[in-house]
Scaffold this motif. Structure first.
Motif, PDB file in Angstrom:
ATOM      1  N   CYS A   1       0.280  -1.961  -0.037  1.00  0.00           N
ATOM      2  CA  CYS A   1      -0.088  -0.111  -0.060  1.00  0.00           C
ATOM      3  C   CYS A   1       0.849   1.851   0.210  1.00  0.00           C
ATOM      4  CB  CYS A   1      -0.960   0.310   1.134  1.00  0.00           C
ATOM      5  SG  CYS A   1      -1.490   1.399   1.475  1.00  0.00           S
TER       6      CYS A   1
ATOM      7  N   ALA B   1      -9.422  -2.707  -5.828  1.00  0.00           N
ATOM      8  CA  ALA B   1     -10.142  -2.412  -6.819  1.00  0.00           C
ATOM      9  C   ALA B   1     -11.452  -3.096  -6.053  1.00  0.00           C
ATOM     10  CB  ALA B   1      -9.680  -3.815  -7.517  1.00  0.00           C
TER      11      ALA B   1
ATOM     12  N   TYR C   1      -6.687  -5.839 -12.778  1.00  0.00           N
ATOM     13  CA  TYR C   1      -5.689  -5.288 -12.047  1.00  0.00           C
ATOM     14  C   TYR C   1      -5.253  -6.191 -11.531  1.00  0.00           C
ATOM     15  CZ  TYR C   1      -9.509  -1.622 -12.803  1.00  0.00           C
ATOM     16  OH  TYR C   1      -9.349  -0.911 -12.718  1.00  0.00           O
ATOM     17  N   CYS C   2      -4.038  -5.819 -10.615  1.00  0.00           N
ATOM     18  CA  CYS C   2      -3.013  -6.308  -9.432  1.00  0.00           C
ATOM     19  C   CYS C   2      -3.305  -7.447  -8.878  1.00  0.00           C
ATOM     20  CB  CYS C   2      -1.899  -5.401  -9.275  1.00  0.00           C
ATOM     21  SG  CYS C   2      -0.163  -5.811  -8.154  1.00  0.00           S
ATOM     22  N   ASP C   3      -3.131  -8.040  -8.389  1.00  0.00           N
ATOM     23  CA  ASP C   3      -3.462  -9.337  -7.672  1.00  0.00           C
ATOM     24  C   ASP C   3      -2.635  -9.315  -6.181  1.00  0.00           C
ATOM     25  OD1 ASP C   3      -1.828 -10.609  -7.823  1.00  0.00           O
ATOM     26  OD2 ASP C   3      -2.522 -12.256  -8.239  1.00  0.00           O
ATOM     27  N   CYS C   4      -1.474  -7.971  -6.063  1.00  0.00           N
ATOM     28  CA  CYS C   4      -1.407  -8.052  -4.443  1.00  0.00           C
ATOM     29  C   CYS C   4      -2.851  -8.147  -3.560  1.00  0.00           C
ATOM     30  CB  CYS C   4      -0.341  -6.704  -4.932  1.00  0.00           C
ATOM     31  SG  CYS C   4      -0.233  -4.999  -4.291  1.00  0.00           S
TER      32      CYS C   4
ATOM     33  N   CYS D   1      -3.566  -3.110  -4.038  1.00  0.00           N
ATOM     34  CA  CYS D   1      -4.663  -3.775  -5.509  1.00  0.00           C
ATOM     35  C   CYS D   1      -5.801  -4.479  -5.643  1.00  0.00           C
ATOM     36  CB  CYS D   1      -3.636  -3.751  -6.260  1.00  0.00           C
ATOM     37  SG  CYS D   1      -2.231  -2.574  -7.311  1.00  0.00           S
TER      38      CYS D   1
ATOM     39  N   ASP E   1      -3.926   4.792  -7.587  1.00  0.00           N
ATOM     40  CA  ASP E   1      -3.480   3.750  -7.450  1.00  0.00           C
ATOM     41  C   ASP E   1      -3.195   2.421  -7.912  1.00  0.00           C
ATOM     42  OD1 ASP E   1      -2.442   6.261  -5.926  1.00  0.00           O
ATOM     43  OD2 ASP E   1      -2.626   5.278  -3.335  1.00  0.00           O
ATOM     44  N   VAL E   2      -4.647   1.821  -7.686  1.00  0.00           N
ATOM     45  CA  VAL E   2      -4.714   1.040  -8.415  1.00  0.00           C
ATOM     46  C   VAL E   2      -3.969   0.487  -9.438  1.00  0.00           C
ATOM     47  CG1 VAL E   2      -7.100   0.414  -9.899  1.00  0.00           C
ATOM     48  CG2 VAL E   2      -6.429  -1.208  -8.706  1.00  0.00           C
ATOM     49  N   VAL E   3      -2.973  -0.604  -9.694  1.00  0.00           N
ATOM     50  CA  VAL E   3      -2.247  -0.767 -10.845  1.00  0.00           C
ATOM     51  C   VAL E   3      -2.645  -1.879 -12.418  1.00  0.00           C
ATOM     52  CG1 VAL E   3      -0.274  -2.075 -11.342  1.00  0.00           C
ATOM     53  CG2 VAL E   3      -0.364  -0.420  -9.846  1.00  0.00           C
ATOM     54  N   THR E   4      -3.236  -0.934 -13.159  1.00  0.00           N
ATOM     55  CA  THR E   4      -3.729  -2.613 -14.270  1.00  0.00           C
ATOM     56  C   THR E   4      -2.803  -3.812 -13.933  1.00  0.00           C
ATOM     57  OG1 THR E   4      -2.914  -1.048 -15.864  1.00  0.00           O
ATOM     58  CG2 THR E   4      -4.697  -0.705 -15.681  1.00  0.00           C
TER      59      THR E   4
END
Length: 121
Positions: free
Chosen positions: A22, A108, A98-101, A104, A56-59
């Motif tokens: 985060c 999401a 989206y990234c699954d960390c 993210c 902030d959410v990463v594709t």
């Protein structure tokens, strides 16, 4: 604000803030939103929070690009960056957007609650 959306967003916000991935800005926005619940600032902070999360959410494409960049190698090391890029390609093949960390994923999930969070009581 829809009560169910609020309860879910509160839970996801705590997950977001605890995630090592985060960003400081997202962590601060989450705390500001939580602090503003049930105050006159609630609606304004909700909008700010959602805007921050959208930034902030990463594709998946962004994840792959970062992993393949010199900055990605610096953060994760060459082997870790290669693994992360492979993971991103796998996510993309599975249709993920989206990234699954943990950060993210929480962001999401909160963004998916947007309509309920912005609903007027």
């Amino acid at each position: 604000m829809d009560q169910k959306a609020r309860e879910q967003a509160v839970a996801y916000s705590h997950r977001l803030m605890q995630a090592p991935s985060c960003s400081q800005e997202a962590r601060q926005a989450a705390q500001a939103w939580l602090d503003a619940l049930d105050t006159p600032r609630q609606q304004e902070e909700t909008r700010k929070y959602l805007a921050e999360l959208a930034e902030d959410v990463v594709t998946v494409d962004g994840l792959i690009a970062f992993a393949q960049s010199p900055a990605g190698e610096q953060v994760f090391g060459p082997e870790g960056a290669a693994k992360l890029a492979d993971h991103g390609r796998q996510l993309k093949a599975e249709g993920a957007a989206y990234c699954d960390c943990p950060a993210c994923a929480a962001a999401a999930a909160i963004l998916a609650l947007k309509e309920g969070l912005l609903a007027q009581s």
